[in-house]
Design a protein around this motif. Structure first.
Motif, PDB file in Angstrom:
ATOM      1  N   ALA A 351       0.873  -1.184   0.000  1.00  0.00           N
ATOM      2  CA  ALA A 351       0.000   0.000   0.000  1.00  0.00           C
ATOM      3  C   ALA A 351       0.905   1.227   0.000  1.00  0.00           C
ATOM      4  O   ALA A 351       1.547   1.536   1.010  1.00  0.00           O
ATOM      5  CB  ALA A 351      -0.905  -0.004   1.225  1.00  0.00           C
ATOM      6  N   ILE A 352       0.980   1.885  -1.151  1.00  0.00           N
ATOM      7  CA  ILE A 352       1.866   3.058  -1.252  1.00  0.00           C
ATOM      8  C   ILE A 352       1.026   4.336  -1.132  1.00  0.00           C
ATOM      9  O   ILE A 352       0.013   4.510  -1.803  1.00  0.00           O
ATOM     10  CB  ILE A 352       2.675   3.056  -2.562  1.00  0.00           C
ATOM     11  CG1 ILE A 352       3.521   1.774  -2.664  1.00  0.00           C
ATOM     12  CG2 ILE A 352       3.574   4.294  -2.634  1.00  0.00           C
ATOM     13  CD1 ILE A 352       4.535   1.755  -3.794  1.00  0.00           C
ATOM     14  N   VAL A 353       1.500   5.206  -0.239  1.00  0.00           N
ATOM     15  CA  VAL A 353       0.848   6.499   0.000  1.00  0.00           C
ATOM     16  C   VAL A 353       1.674   7.565  -0.724  1.00  0.00           C
ATOM     17  O   VAL A 353       2.874   7.696  -0.467  1.00  0.00           O
ATOM     18  CB  VAL A 353       0.861   6.825   1.517  1.00  0.00           C
ATOM     19  CG1 VAL A 353       0.140   8.145   1.787  1.00  0.00           C
ATOM     20  CG2 VAL A 353       0.282   5.682   2.340  1.00  0.00           C
ATOM     21  N   GLY A 354       1.061   8.313  -1.615  1.00  0.00           N
ATOM     22  CA  GLY A 354       1.778   9.381  -2.330  1.00  0.00           C
ATOM     23  C   GLY A 354       1.730  10.689  -1.546  1.00  0.00           C
ATOM     24  O   GLY A 354       0.873  10.874  -0.679  1.00  0.00           O
ATOM     25  N   SER A 355       2.655  11.591  -1.855  1.00  0.00           N
ATOM     26  CA  SER A 355       2.732  12.891  -1.158  1.00  0.00           C
ATOM     27  C   SER A 355       2.863  14.032  -2.172  1.00  0.00           C
ATOM     28  O   SER A 355       3.052  13.794  -3.369  1.00  0.00           O
ATOM     29  CB  SER A 355       3.961  12.942  -0.246  1.00  0.00           C
ATOM     30  OG  SER A 355       3.956  11.899   0.681  1.00  0.00           O
ATOM     31  N   GLY A 356       2.808  15.257  -1.637  1.00  0.00           N
ATOM     32  CA  GLY A 356       3.056  16.432  -2.475  1.00  0.00           C
ATOM     33  C   GLY A 356       1.819  16.920  -3.206  1.00  0.00           C
ATOM     34  O   GLY A 356       1.921  17.620  -4.214  1.00  0.00           O
ATOM     35  N   TYR A 357       0.630  16.583  -2.695  1.00  0.00           N
ATOM     36  CA  TYR A 357      -0.612  16.927  -3.390  1.00  0.00           C
ATOM     37  C   TYR A 357      -1.168  18.313  -3.033  1.00  0.00           C
ATOM     38  O   TYR A 357      -2.040  18.830  -3.732  1.00  0.00           O
ATOM     39  CB  TYR A 357      -1.704  15.888  -3.072  1.00  0.00           C
ATOM     40  CG  TYR A 357      -1.548  14.582  -3.804  1.00  0.00           C
ATOM     41  CD1 TYR A 357      -0.597  13.639  -3.397  1.00  0.00           C
ATOM     42  CD2 TYR A 357      -2.344  14.265  -4.905  1.00  0.00           C
ATOM     43  CE1 TYR A 357      -0.451  12.429  -4.062  1.00  0.00           C
ATOM     44  CE2 TYR A 357      -2.206  13.059  -5.580  1.00  0.00           C
ATOM     45  CZ  TYR A 357      -1.263  12.148  -5.152  1.00  0.00           C
ATOM     46  OH  TYR A 357      -1.115  10.954  -5.811  1.00  0.00           O
ATOM     47  N   VAL A 372      -5.852   7.137  -7.637  1.00  0.00           N
ATOM     48  CA  VAL A 372      -6.264   5.891  -6.968  1.00  0.00           C
ATOM     49  C   VAL A 372      -7.002   4.992  -7.972  1.00  0.00           C
ATOM     50  O   VAL A 372      -6.742   3.781  -8.054  1.00  0.00           O
ATOM     51  CB  VAL A 372      -7.135   6.197  -5.727  1.00  0.00           C
ATOM     52  CG1 VAL A 372      -7.734   4.917  -5.155  1.00  0.00           C
ATOM     53  CG2 VAL A 372      -6.308   6.905  -4.656  1.00  0.00           C
ATOM     54  N   ARG A 373      -7.878   5.588  -8.741  1.00  0.00           N
ATOM     55  CA  ARG A 373      -8.673   4.805  -9.705  1.00  0.00           C
ATOM     56  C   ARG A 373      -7.788   4.092 -10.724  1.00  0.00           C
ATOM     57  O   ARG A 373      -8.064   2.969 -11.127  1.00  0.00           O
ATOM     58  CB  ARG A 373      -9.650   5.768 -10.424  1.00  0.00           C
ATOM     59  CG  ARG A 373     -10.680   5.116 -11.317  1.00  0.00           C
ATOM     60  CD  ARG A 373     -11.617   6.146 -11.936  1.00  0.00           C
ATOM     61  NE  ARG A 373     -10.950   7.236 -12.624  1.00  0.00           N
ATOM     62  CZ  ARG A 373     -10.288   7.128 -13.776  1.00  0.00           C
ATOM     63  NH1 ARG A 373     -10.204   5.965 -14.376  1.00  0.00           N
ATOM     64  NH2 ARG A 373      -9.700   8.191 -14.326  1.00  0.00           N
ATOM     65  N   THR A 374      -6.691   4.719 -11.127  1.00  0.00           N
ATOM     66  CA  THR A 374      -5.827   4.112 -12.148  1.00  0.00           C
ATOM     67  C   THR A 374      -4.659   3.331 -11.523  1.00  0.00           C
ATOM     68  O   THR A 374      -3.743   2.914 -12.229  1.00  0.00           O
ATOM     69  CB  THR A 374      -5.258   5.207 -13.088  1.00  0.00           C
ATOM     70  OG1 THR A 374      -4.541   6.169 -12.289  1.00  0.00           O
ATOM     71  CG2 THR A 374      -6.363   5.908 -13.858  1.00  0.00           C
ATOM     72  N   GLY A 375      -4.661   3.180 -10.224  1.00  0.00           N
ATOM     73  CA  GLY A 375      -3.619   2.364  -9.570  1.00  0.00           C
ATOM     74  C   GLY A 375      -2.285   3.067  -9.432  1.00  0.00           C
ATOM     75  O   GLY A 375      -1.255   2.426  -9.224  1.00  0.00           O
ATOM     76  N   GLY A 376      -2.274   4.400  -9.518  1.00  0.00           N
ATOM     77  CA  GLY A 376      -1.017   5.147  -9.395  1.00  0.00           C
ATOM     78  C   GLY A 376      -0.523   5.274  -7.961  1.00  0.00           C
ATOM     79  O   GLY A 376       0.627   5.647  -7.723  1.00  0.00           O
ATOM     80  N   ALA A 377      -1.374   4.986  -7.013  1.00  0.00           N
ATOM     81  CA  ALA A 377      -1.014   4.938  -5.585  1.00  0.00           C
ATOM     82  C   ALA A 377      -2.196   4.270  -4.894  1.00  0.00           C
ATOM     83  O   ALA A 377      -3.326   4.328  -5.393  1.00  0.00           O
ATOM     84  CB  ALA A 377      -0.784   6.331  -5.001  1.00  0.00           C
ATOM     85  N   SER A 378      -1.928   3.651  -3.749  1.00  0.00           N
ATOM     86  CA  SER A 378      -3.048   3.048  -3.010  1.00  0.00           C
ATOM     87  C   SER A 378      -3.766   4.100  -2.187  1.00  0.00           C
ATOM     88  O   SER A 378      -4.973   4.012  -1.953  1.00  0.00           O
ATOM     89  CB  SER A 378      -2.529   1.966  -2.060  1.00  0.00           C
ATOM     90  OG  SER A 378      -1.880   0.966  -2.795  1.00  0.00           O
ATOM     91  N   MET A 379      -2.996   5.096  -1.720  1.00  0.00           N
ATOM     92  CA  MET A 379      -3.576   6.097  -0.832  1.00  0.00           C
ATOM     93  C   MET A 379      -2.965   7.468  -1.123  1.00  0.00           C
ATOM     94  O   MET A 379      -1.868   7.564  -1.670  1.00  0.00           O
ATOM     95  CB  MET A 379      -3.353   5.713   0.635  1.00  0.00           C
ATOM     96  CG  MET A 379      -3.862   4.319   0.955  1.00  0.00           C
ATOM     97  SD  MET A 379      -3.857   3.964   2.711  1.00  0.00           S
ATOM     98  CE  MET A 379      -5.381   4.688   3.251  1.00  0.00           C
ATOM     99  N   ILE A 380      -3.689   8.504  -0.709  1.00  0.00           N
ATOM    100  CA  ILE A 380      -3.273   9.875  -0.985  1.00  0.00           C
ATOM    101  C   ILE A 380      -2.907  10.556   0.337  1.00  0.00           C
ATOM    102  O   ILE A 380      -3.763  10.679   1.230  1.00  0.00           O
ATOM    103  CB  ILE A 380      -4.424  10.664  -1.660  1.00  0.00           C
ATOM    104  CG1 ILE A 380      -4.900   9.944  -2.939  1.00  0.00           C
ATOM    105  CG2 ILE A 380      -4.007  12.110  -1.939  1.00  0.00           C
ATOM    106  CD1 ILE A 380      -3.850   9.757  -4.022  1.00  0.00           C
ATOM    107  N   GLY A 381      -1.663  10.996   0.431  1.00  0.00           N
ATOM    108  CA  GLY A 381      -1.212  11.681   1.640  1.00  0.00           C
ATOM    109  C   GLY A 381      -1.511  13.175   1.567  1.00  0.00           C
ATOM    110  O   GLY A 381      -1.361  13.790   0.506  1.00  0.00           O
ATOM    111  N   LEU A 382      -1.925  13.732   2.685  1.00  0.00           N
ATOM    112  CA  LEU A 382      -2.208  15.178   2.757  1.00  0.00           C
ATOM    113  C   LEU A 382      -1.360  15.785   3.855  1.00  0.00           C
ATOM    114  O   LEU A 382      -1.468  15.410   5.019  1.00  0.00           O
ATOM    115  CB  LEU A 382      -3.690  15.412   3.080  1.00  0.00           C
ATOM    116  CG  LEU A 382      -4.709  14.830   2.100  1.00  0.00           C
ATOM    117  CD1 LEU A 382      -6.128  15.009   2.649  1.00  0.00           C
ATOM    118  CD2 LEU A 382      -4.587  15.496   0.726  1.00  0.00           C
TER     119      LEU A 382
END
Ligand code: FMN
Ligand code: SF4
Length: 449
Positions: A351-357, A372-382
């Motif tokens: 489960a990869i959480v992306g950052s910098g949003y 998330v829909r396209t599988g570019g990350a499992s979760m979105i970091g805020l």
């Protein structure tokens, strides 16, 4: 002239601007409150109810001995109430001399109750973590490094010996056991932003057990994880890491950021040797190591807030010790999102959480949902968005849309304040900080900058 995000007021204006920049950023025109961002995900045997993660955001505001203060508790309560399914608790030193500032939290046996009450400010079904750190070259008052750096002045900093690193690894394990006792679900063995363990990842030239090939450079992590598995088997382990780095930047003649050196640069983990390019071969191999260690939760970030903040936390307005953006900050956002997507595609079980949003502002939910829909990350970091607007996740997930007046506009006051010895907080938008004396000092500081 870089346009402000608020001026890209239609989806077409936003996507046309991305095309003009020549960058690809997944983005959905419509956000569905019950869509990808609302779908639960299983991580390491626990279910996270949605795809938002509150990223670690320290405030330089613990007590002098390292306990949570009222300001820390206020931040955690607000973040906890915001609706993110995972709260990735802020940088907490494993020992006092590893603190990046005199008011960073420290996990000591006598503080377990304080940390337990911090955890209790979050909902029981929120997955709660604590980020364990040693600040290395940024430790105060005594910086310590993993190796001598060719550009950063560090001749007077002691280099950790292998035996000292053995001892430090044991202290990480002690701190992890205390976090488990305090009720945390996971600890993050932090490997990012120029701090000690991030530096170890690029210790190519370090001799001895903790440098050289990837096996040597990940020995510290493997030792800590083995220790945690024995001491606190129920505790999950996560890792936040800078997936790429650039050469240090500085303010150029027109105040815009520029590389401090144009020679080939071999000290960037995840760099391509040029100083400003990305090569994910090693980060991918690092994720293989994490998978072998049974680590199922990873958060990606980039670079360092000290040496190249534009790649780490893209912003329109630089902090007082920063520089004007050398690129449209959306390029920085897209760089992190693309790199995370490549790592996620090659490691679908993690489960990869992306950052910098946060820089995306109005368009954050649109990009987050598409990622998330396209599988570019499992979760979105805020990160900054949670300081400015802690109910951002619940507003999106409950279909209220975003409140434009609450959006983080990347003013960077939350970075400028601590760089000038003040506590951090969202001074421009959070009325609580707006009214503090520090706000007046910040206004003066900016006038003279
Ligand atoms: C005031 C402030 C405090 C931060 N504290 C931490 C921290 O304790 N640990 C960490 O890994 N990153 C920390 N970060 C970095 C954020 O977690 C995040 O990576 C960065 O702000 C980019 O995400 P964003 O665009 O959502 O803000 C901090 C950033 C800011 C602005
Ligand atoms: S001070 Fe507030 S608006 Fe400015 S970058 Fe930080 S969170 Fe965003």
């Amino acid at each position: 002239m870089i346009p402000k995000i608020a001026s890209l007021s239609t989806f077409e204006a936003f996507t046309t601007h991305l095309e003009r920049l020549g960058i690809e950023l997944p983005a959905d025109e419509h956000v569905d409150a019950a869509g990808a961002l609302a779908s639960p995900i299983e991580i390491d045997g626990r279910v996270a109810a949605n795809r938002f993660v509150a990223l670690p955001m320290e405030g330089w505001d613990g007590t002098d001995d390292g306990r949570p203060s009222d300001l820390v508790r206020r931040r955690w309560s607000r973040i906890g109430a915001g609706g993110a399914s995972v709260v990735w608790g802020e940088a907490t030193a494993v020992r006092s001399d590893g603190r990046a500032n005199a008011n960073q939290l420290v996990l000591r046996p006598e503080f377990v109750e304080d940390f337990a009450s911090l955890r209790s400010l979050l909902a029981p079904d929120q997955i709660a973590g604590l980020q364990l750190t040693h600040s290395g070259r940024y430790a105060k008052p005594t910086p310590r490094v993993a190796y001598r750096h060719p550009i950063l002045a560090d001749d007077d900093h002691a280099v950790f010996t292998d035996d000292e690193l053995d001892e430090l690894a044991a202290q990480y394990v002690d701190a992890a056991a205390l976090a488990a006792e305090a009720g945390f679900d996971f600890v993050d063995v932090k490997h990012c932003h120029g701090y000690l363990l991030h530096e170890l990842l690029s210790a190519y030239d370090r001799r001895g057990r903790y440098g050289g090939d990837l096996s040597g450079r990940t020995r510290f992590l493997r030792t800590v994880v083995d220790g945690i598995r024995t001491r606190a088997p129920e505790l999950r382990v996560a890792v936040r890491f800078s997936m790429f780095d650039f050469v240090p930047f500085r303010k150029g003649p027109d105040e815009t950021g520029e590389p401090r050196d144009s020679a080939p640069y071999r000290h960037a983990f995840g760099g391509d040797g040029s100083g400003t390019g990305v090569d994910l071969s090693e980060p991918n191999a690092f994720l293989d190591v994490l998978e072998e260690l049974g680590i199922e939760l990873v958060c990606t970030t980039a670079g360092s807030p000290y040496t190249n903040p534009h790649i780490q936390r893209p912003a329109y307005f630089p902090p007082s010790d920063g520089y004007l953006p050398p690129e449209d900050p959306l390029v920085g956002v897209a760089r992190q999102i693309a790199a995370t997507a490549e790592l996620q595609r090659r490691h679908p079980k993690v489960a990869i959480v992306g950052s910098g949003y946060s820089y995306l502002q109005e368009w954050l939910p649109h990009v987050a949902q598409a990622v998330v829909r396209t599988g570019g990350a499992s979760m979105i970091g805020l990160g900054r968005m949670m300081l400015a607007y802690p109910s951002f996740p619940s507003d999106v997930l409950e279909g209220r849309g975003t409140n434009r007046r609450a959006l983080c506009r990347t003013f960077s006051d939350c970075t400028t304040a601590p760089r000038n010895g003040m506590i951090s907080g969202c001074y421009p938008l959070d009325p609580f900080y707006k009214e503090r004396d520090e706000r007046k000092r910040l206004v003066q500081l900016k006038k003279h900058n």
